[in-house]
Design an enzyme around this catalytic site. Structure first.
Site, PDB file in Angstrom:
ATOM      1  N   LYS A   1      11.618  12.916  26.438  1.00 56.23           N
ATOM      2  CA  LYS A   1      11.175  11.529  26.563  1.00 56.23           C
ATOM      3  C   LYS A   1      12.368  10.632  26.902  1.00 56.23           C
ATOM      4  CE  LYS A   1       7.194  13.247  25.452  1.00 56.23           C
ATOM      5  NZ  LYS A   1       6.795  13.521  24.104  1.00 56.23           N
TER       6      LYS A   1
ATOM      7  N   TYR B   1       1.899  14.348  16.414  1.00 54.31           N
ATOM      8  CA  TYR B   1       1.709  14.846  17.788  1.00 54.31           C
ATOM      9  C   TYR B   1       0.782  16.065  17.742  1.00 54.31           C
ATOM     10  CZ  TYR B   1       3.439  16.974  22.162  1.00 54.31           C
ATOM     11  OH  TYR B   1       3.562  17.541  23.399  1.00 54.31           O
TER      12      TYR B   1
ATOM     13  N   ASP C   1       9.442  13.515  12.809  1.00 48.17           N
ATOM     14  CA  ASP C   1       9.478  13.472  14.271  1.00 48.17           C
ATOM     15  C   ASP C   1       9.818  12.031  14.660  1.00 48.17           C
ATOM     16  OD1 ASP C   1       8.914  13.295  17.004  1.00 48.17           O
ATOM     17  OD2 ASP C   1       7.328  14.813  16.892  1.00 48.17           O
TER      18      ASP C   1
ATOM     19  N   ARG D   1      23.716  31.756  24.648  1.00 49.42           N
ATOM     20  CA  ARG D   1      22.554  31.223  23.942  1.00 49.42           C
ATOM     21  C   ARG D   1      22.941  30.339  22.755  1.00 49.42           C
ATOM     22  NH1 ARG D   1      19.937  35.894  22.300  1.00 49.42           N
ATOM     23  NH2 ARG D   1      20.908  35.671  20.270  1.00 49.42           N
TER      24      ARG D   1
HETATM   25  C1  LIG Z   1       6.167  14.735  23.626  1.00 43.86           C
HETATM   26  C2  LIG Z   1       6.318  14.826  22.171  1.00 43.86           C
HETATM   27  C3  LIG Z   1       6.710  16.026  21.571  1.00 43.86           C
HETATM   28  C4  LIG Z   1       6.879  17.295  22.344  1.00 43.86           C
HETATM   29  O1  LIG Z   1       7.891  17.265  23.285  1.00 43.86           O
HETATM   30  P1  LIG Z   1       7.877  18.280  24.520  1.00 43.86           P
HETATM   31  O2  LIG Z   1       9.261  18.212  25.025  1.00 43.86           O
HETATM   32  O3  LIG Z   1       6.830  17.775  25.455  1.00 43.86           O
HETATM   33  O4  LIG Z   1       7.537  19.640  23.970  1.00 43.86           O
HETATM   34  C5  LIG Z   1       6.887  16.034  20.204  1.00 43.86           C
HETATM   35  N1  LIG Z   1       6.676  14.934  19.453  1.00 43.86           N
HETATM   36  C6  LIG Z   1       6.310  13.766  20.000  1.00 43.86           C
HETATM   37  C7  LIG Z   1       6.123  12.591  19.123  1.00 43.86           C
HETATM   38  C8  LIG Z   1       6.102  13.669  21.367  1.00 43.86           C
HETATM   39  O5  LIG Z   1       5.701  12.506  21.903  1.00 43.86           O
END
Ligand SMILES: *Cc1c(COP(=O)(O)O)cnc(C)c1O
Length: 391
Positions: free
Chosen positions: A207, A110, A182, A57
């Site tokens: 992403k 988000y 973020d 982990r």
């Molecule tokens: C998609 C996204 C997230 C979350 O990511 P996941 O892997 O889907 O949990 C967080 N912040 C932003 C800006 C996003 O576009």
């Protein structure tokens, strides 16, 4: 091959960082370690726990490879992987807040980030105030003696407001708060939030890092001052990424530069084309000179991703459905950052509290994939024709 200590440009580091062929029989990529137990050779070794890897982990050569690559490219001191981007956000909060604290969160983050603040952090005694992302240095007036975290996301989710990160971070630091950003939209390649005052940066690796719509992954990085607190929270919360998903992330990041440049090119071309369409009220893309935050984008970013939005002039739901239901290249669905084009409708009015959304027509978020740009335009053009036939 000789290991180099010379500084490298980011495109080169995408290729070189986090790789260790010498310790992998010369193979270019790290192996996928499927692992829980790590064996210790002696009683003394298990008492000291001083070996490189101690338990599945907390890390394997597979996860370490991607962590090192992200930290090296984004400019953080260290990175930890999580099971999703949302998992990375929650680790970052838990590392720096406790009951009785107050936090400031951009109104345009988000959406599931807000849900975490409004449900989980609230229940644990942490109070959230949402701020207008255009506030800049004015955020100083919202800081309280117990404000521990200022959370930013730039550009804003879905609506693409450009937040002046250096100004916000300066005001937050003057009053002792931790700045978390973020940075998913720009990816580690097109924005270095640490150089602009962030203490912690989040990537939804799902992403562009993975880049092929086939894995869930998150990464949270910190500067030197904040890394040990972040690492402690990450360990305590039991977060980790699966070995195959971590591998897909390290494989994806090698081609991030070439993919992103095409996403950027297609995204800007589509945004410019949409701006000329009579069906479109306005386009929200920070790389367009018409965007109110264009100067901040030019100053703080080295590129744009393929994600942007457009607001249409008011149309009936039926006419909108006629456009969207029969698109052939733009799939309708959540997430983004894969090789394919996407579109989703959204309505910020339903959940935001500190900003005003001025539009009445439907809003659409587009992800420009890697397809041929003329094919993408033709698909949308046919969609507009179907829409106009039902006006
Ligand atoms: C998609 C996204 C997230 C979350 O990511 P996941 O892997 O889907 O949990 C967080 N912040 C932003 C800006 C996003 O576009």
């Amino acid at each position: 091959m000789k290991k180099t200590e010379k500084p490298q440009n980011p495109e080169t580091r995408l290729v070189t960082s986090g790789r260790d062929p010498e310790n992998n029989h010369g193979f270019v990529n790290p192996p996928v370690y499927h692992a829980s137990t790590v064996l210790y050779p002696t009683l003394e070794a298990i008492r000291k726990r001083e070996q490189d890897y101690t338990y599945g982990r907390t890390g394997t050569p597979t996860t370490e490879s991607l962590q090192d690559a992200i930290a090296s490219i984004e400019g953080g001191h260290g990175t930890r992987l999580t099971s999703s981007g949302l998992g990375a956000i929650t680790v970052a909060y838990f590392a720096f807040v406790e009951a009785g604290d107050h936090i400031l969160v951009a109104d345009t983050v988000y959406r599931p980030n807000r849900v975490f603040c409004d449900r989980m952090l609230r229940a644990l005694g942490v109070e959230t105030t949402y701020y207008d992302p255009l506030i800049g240095a004015g955020i100083a007036e919202m800081m309280r003696p117990n404000t521990k975290v200022v959370f930013a996301e730039t550009p804003g989710s879905q609506t693409f407001e450009m937040l002046d990160l250096p100004a916000v971070a300066q005001a937050a630091h003057d009053r002792g708060a931790v700045v978390i950003v973020d940075n998913t939209w720009a990816s580690p390649l097109f924005c270095n939030p640490f150089a602009q005052g962030a203490d912690v940066s989040i990537q939804a690796g799902t992403k562009y890092i993975v880049g092929h719509s086939d894995a869930m992954l998150g990464a949270v990085s910190a500067n030197e001052e904040h890394f040990s607190a972040l690492k402690r929270a990450w360990e305590t919360l039991g977060q980790c990424a699966g070995p195959d998903d971590a591998y897909l992330g390290q494989r994806g990041i090698r081609t991030l530069d070439v993919r992103l440049r095409r996403h950027m090119e297609n995204g800007i071309a589509l945004a410019e084309w949409l701006e000329q369409r009579p069906e479109v009220e306005r386009v929200l893309h920070p790389a367009l000179p018409s965007h109110p935050g264009h100067e901040i984008w030019q100053r703080n970013f080295t590129g744009a991703s393929g994600l942007f939005s457009a607001v249409l002039n008011p149309v009936s739901e039926q006419a909108l459905a006629a456009m969207l239901d029969d698109l052939e290249l733009f799939g309708m669905g959540y997430s983004w950052g894969g090789y394919e084009s996407l579109v989703v409708p959204f309505d910020p009015v339903s959940y935001r509290t500190a900003t005003h959304w001025p539009s009445e027509g439907p809003a659409l978020r587009f992800h420009a994939g890697l397809e041929n740009i003329e094919d993408l335009k033709a698909d949308l053009e046919a969609g507009f024709e179907r829409m106009n036939a039902l006006r």
